[in-house]
Design a protein around this motif. Structure first.
Motif, mmCIF file in Angstrom:
data_model
loop_
_atom_site.group_PDB
_atom_site.id
_atom_site.type_symbol
_atom_site.label_atom_id
_atom_site.label_comp_id
_atom_site.label_asym_id
_atom_site.label_seq_id
_atom_site.Cartn_x
_atom_site.Cartn_y
_atom_site.Cartn_z
ATOM 1 N N ALA A 172 58.993 -12.494 44.206
ATOM 2 C CA ALA A 172 59.979 -11.631 43.545
ATOM 3 C C ALA A 172 60.198 -10.322 44.284
ATOM 4 O O ALA A 172 61.294 -9.755 44.249
ATOM 5 N N SER A 173 59.160 -9.824 44.971
ATOM 6 C CA SER A 173 59.285 -8.540 45.659
ATOM 7 C C SER A 173 60.252 -8.584 46.822
ATOM 8 O O SER A 173 60.682 -7.535 47.319
ATOM 9 N N ARG A 174 60.624 -9.778 47.270
ATOM 10 C CA ARG A 174 61.558 -9.892 48.401
ATOM 11 C C ARG A 174 62.995 -9.622 48.003
ATOM 12 O O ARG A 174 63.859 -9.448 48.862
ATOM 13 N N GLY A 175 63.283 -9.608 46.703
ATOM 14 C CA GLY A 175 64.627 -9.262 46.233
ATOM 15 C C GLY A 175 65.696 -10.263 46.599
ATOM 16 O O GLY A 175 66.851 -9.900 46.835
ATOM 17 N N LYS A 176 65.355 -11.541 46.624
ATOM 18 C CA LYS A 176 66.330 -12.553 47.005
ATOM 19 C C LYS A 176 67.307 -12.831 45.861
ATOM 20 O O LYS A 176 66.964 -12.686 44.682
ATOM 21 N N VAL A 177 68.537 -13.261 46.242
ATOM 22 C CA VAL A 177 69.603 -13.444 45.248
ATOM 23 C C VAL A 177 70.333 -14.754 45.498
ATOM 24 O O VAL A 177 70.647 -15.097 46.636
ATOM 25 N N ALA A 178 70.621 -15.477 44.418
ATOM 26 C CA ALA A 178 71.487 -16.656 44.458
ATOM 27 C C ALA A 178 72.792 -16.292 43.755
ATOM 28 O O ALA A 178 72.774 -15.822 42.614
ATOM 29 N N VAL A 179 73.908 -16.500 44.443
ATOM 30 C CA VAL A 179 75.228 -16.171 43.896
ATOM 31 C C VAL A 179 75.924 -17.481 43.551
ATOM 32 O O VAL A 179 76.242 -18.282 44.444
ATOM 33 N N LEU A 180 76.186 -17.708 42.260
ATOM 34 C CA LEU A 180 76.645 -19.004 41.773
ATOM 35 C C LEU A 180 78.002 -18.924 41.105
ATOM 36 O O LEU A 180 78.348 -17.911 40.480
ATOM 37 N N ASN A 181 78.761 -20.011 41.216
ATOM 38 C CA ASN A 181 80.110 -20.120 40.675
ATOM 39 C C ASN A 181 80.042 -20.447 39.179
ATOM 40 O O ASN A 181 79.727 -21.574 38.799
ATOM 41 N N ALA A 182 80.359 -19.488 38.335
ATOM 42 C CA ALA A 182 80.269 -19.682 36.888
ATOM 43 C C ALA A 182 81.257 -20.725 36.382
ATOM 44 O O ALA A 182 81.071 -21.278 35.294
ATOM 45 N N ASP A 183 82.302 -21.020 37.164
ATOM 46 C CA ASP A 183 83.313 -21.994 36.756
ATOM 47 C C ASP A 183 82.972 -23.418 37.190
ATOM 48 O O ASP A 183 83.728 -24.343 36.894
ATOM 49 N N ASP A 184 81.859 -23.596 37.895
ATOM 50 C CA ASP A 184 81.439 -24.933 38.311
ATOM 51 C C ASP A 184 80.192 -25.328 37.521
ATOM 52 O O ASP A 184 79.187 -24.612 37.553
ATOM 53 N N PRO A 185 80.225 -26.464 36.826
ATOM 54 C CA PRO A 185 79.091 -26.838 35.965
ATOM 55 C C PRO A 185 77.774 -27.026 36.703
ATOM 56 O O PRO A 185 76.699 -26.905 36.095
ATOM 57 N N TYR A 186 77.819 -27.318 38.002
ATOM 58 C CA TYR A 186 76.573 -27.536 38.738
ATOM 59 C C TYR A 186 75.799 -26.246 38.982
ATOM 60 O O TYR A 186 74.626 -26.282 39.362
ATOM 61 N N SER A 187 76.424 -25.106 38.744
ATOM 62 C CA SER A 187 75.702 -23.848 38.885
ATOM 63 C C SER A 187 74.543 -23.757 37.900
ATOM 64 O O SER A 187 73.519 -23.126 38.184
ATOM 65 N N LYS A 188 74.693 -24.372 36.728
ATOM 66 C CA LYS A 188 73.600 -24.377 35.748
ATOM 67 C C LYS A 188 72.365 -25.073 36.325
ATOM 68 O O LYS A 188 71.236 -24.628 36.135
#
Length: 497
Positions: free
Chosen positions: A239-255
């Motif tokens: 968690a200390s590395r501050g990594k981020v996943a940016v996901l498409n809220a309009d695509d069901p596979y983001s869940k």
């Protein structure tokens, strides 16, 4: 790709390298210096550690003896080999080479900021947007993708959307050596499934969308979806590395992908509630305007990209840049100064005519491409579409259906026919057509000429499938094919007659 020379402080000992992989056998006679790591026997030079990988058509194990003859000092393989050098046996050599190469080159990805973009459509556009914005902001950048590999201002041709592990680590090491601070990389499902990004440490990863493609490789759509998710799973749990996943809220596979990552998740979208949101979208044939919203801030933006699908690409790039710490105002200022990637709804230089080249080769890509032509009557759209031979045939009827839904005239042709007959490819697309105003021309060069002959100043011609590519794969050869030159010559001949 030509071998990139990387200046290392010292050669690495085989014993030290072997610590990074799980061996099935015991290593003996390991007091050997390694000067290079590769999976290609043609690239072996004295001092090389050769990793034998079983590919689609070639098995690297068959070339181990050749590698030794060329100077390989050790062989990594998935079965014991009769070679006069140390033989490191592993369960999966595709995984092993990523770990070996990243260690050999000093873990270059950990010393730069790494952006990884995956999904069916939009990877090239999104990575190019990121690269261009960061360049506008004064950063030294690297780009690894379908169109090109770019190290600062030098372009290196790429063989795969995601390079083989040893080649990838060479590229990253060279970027680091040349002062690159930020690397944008397209990460394909093939590359993920084959372990090509193992050993690469991403900081921010993004997901475009998931639609029908590559089922010839993955077998089922669920397998394809799972392969894409590997990028998010590989972000890690620190968690200390501050990594981020940016996901498409309009695509069901983001869940699904949100459950696969331990990183912070940022969402973007148009229809569903999202962290980065676009509203009031106004499209023309030359630009697109909308409002960008993030954390209570709302700012207008006008970009030189057309189509709703490009709004998604810009939203994803914006999310990645926000995750990297840039302000919304700075991002917008840079976005308004950049241009679309080559071959992505790129207007060809044919004065007086509206002719575009696009890479669309999936049903969704075709639909989004054609829907971007806002305000153009269907009968004024001439659409050329092709698809590759000896590849996923199940998507072909749907491609025809999408083309006929939005285009009044459709020219059905091939993309890279490889070893498949022209009429086998075109008939698959034609079977999904819902109107009769189409023609099948298997020879793509002839098809481009025909589509160009239909061009008028009052209509629009879209050449889809090849985008930036200047060749066709026929059999196992790359045949030069410059569609922009063909279009210009055809229109000139038409005007003269």
């Amino acid at each position: 790709m030509d071998r990139i020379q990387v200046k290392e402080g010292k050669d690495l000992n085989l014993t030290d390298l072997a610590k990074h992989i799980q061996l099935i056998n015991q290593l003996s006679n390991s007091d050997i210096n390694v000067t290079h790591v590769t999976t290609d026997s043609r690239e072996v030079v004295p001092g090389t550690l050769f990793v034998a990988i079983k590919g689609y058509t070639v098995d690297g194990h068959d070339y181990a003896a050749t590698a030794v003859e060329r100077g390989a000092v050790a062989i990594v393989s998935e079965r014991p080999l009769d070679v006069p050098v140390p033989n490191l046996v592993v369960r999966d050599s595709s995984r092993a080479v990523g770990l070996l190469a990243s260690a050999f080159y000093g873990y270059p990805s950990e010393q730069m900021r790494m952006f990884g973009i995956t999904g069916t459509n939009g990877k090239t556009t999104t990575t190019t947007i990121l690269r261009d914005v960061l360049a506008e902001l004064g950063h030294s950048t690297g780009l690894i993708g379908t169109v090109e590999v770019r190290i600062n201002d030098r372009v290196v041709p790429s063989k795969n959307t995601t390079p083989q592990s040893s080649e990838l680590q060479q590229l990253l090491a060279q970027m680091k050596a040349e002062g690159v601070t930020d690397v944008m990389m397209e990460v394909s499902s093939h590359g993920l499934e084959l372990g090509r990004v193992i050993g690469t440490d991403f900081d921010i990863v993004g997901f475009t969308n998931l639609t029908h493609d590559h089922l010839d490789f993955h077998g089922t759509f669920d397998n394809y979806a799972r392969a894409k998710g590997l990028l998010f799973a590989q972000l890690g749990q620190i968690a200390s590395r501050g990594k981020v996943a940016v996901l498409n809220a309009d695509d069901p596979y983001s869940k699904l992908y949100e459950t696969m990552t331990g990183a912070r998740v940022m969402t973007y979208g148009i229809d569903a509630p999202a962290d980065v949101l676009a509203t009031n979208i106004v499209q023309t044939l030359s630009d697109t305007s909308f409002h960008l919203h993030y954390q209570g801030e709302s700012l207008p933006v006008t970009v030189q990209f057309i189509g709703r699908f490009n709004v998604y690409n810009i939203l994803l790039a914006t999310g990645c840049l926000l995750a990297a710490g840039y302000s919304l105002a700075k991002i917008i200022e840079a976005l308004e100064a950049i241009h679309p990637a080559k071959g992505r709804m790129q207007r060809l230089d044919v004065p007086g005519y509206n002719i575009y080249a696009d890479y669309a080769h999936t049903p969704d890509g075709i639909e989004q491409c054609l829907k971007s032509l806002v305000g153009v009557p269907k009968e004024d759209i001439i659409f050329l579409i092709g698809t590759g031979g000896n590849r996923d045939v199940t998507k072909r009827p749907t491609m025809g259906q999408m083309a006929s839904k939005y285009a009044g005239t459709v020219v059905i042709t091939t993309d890279d026919p490889r070893f498949e007959a022209y009429d086998s490819i075109t008939s698959g697309i034609a079977s999904g057509m819902t109107h009769d105003n189409f023609v099948e021309i298997g020879d793509r060069e002839e098809a481009v000429r025909y589509a160009a002959s239909l061009a008028k100043p009052t209509n629009i011609v879209v050449l889809a499938g090849k985008g930036h590519e200047k060749y066709q794969i026929i059999g196992n050869e790359k045949i030069p094919l410059d569609e922009e030159k063909i279009v210009r010559a055809t229109i000139l001949k038409t005007e003269e007659s």
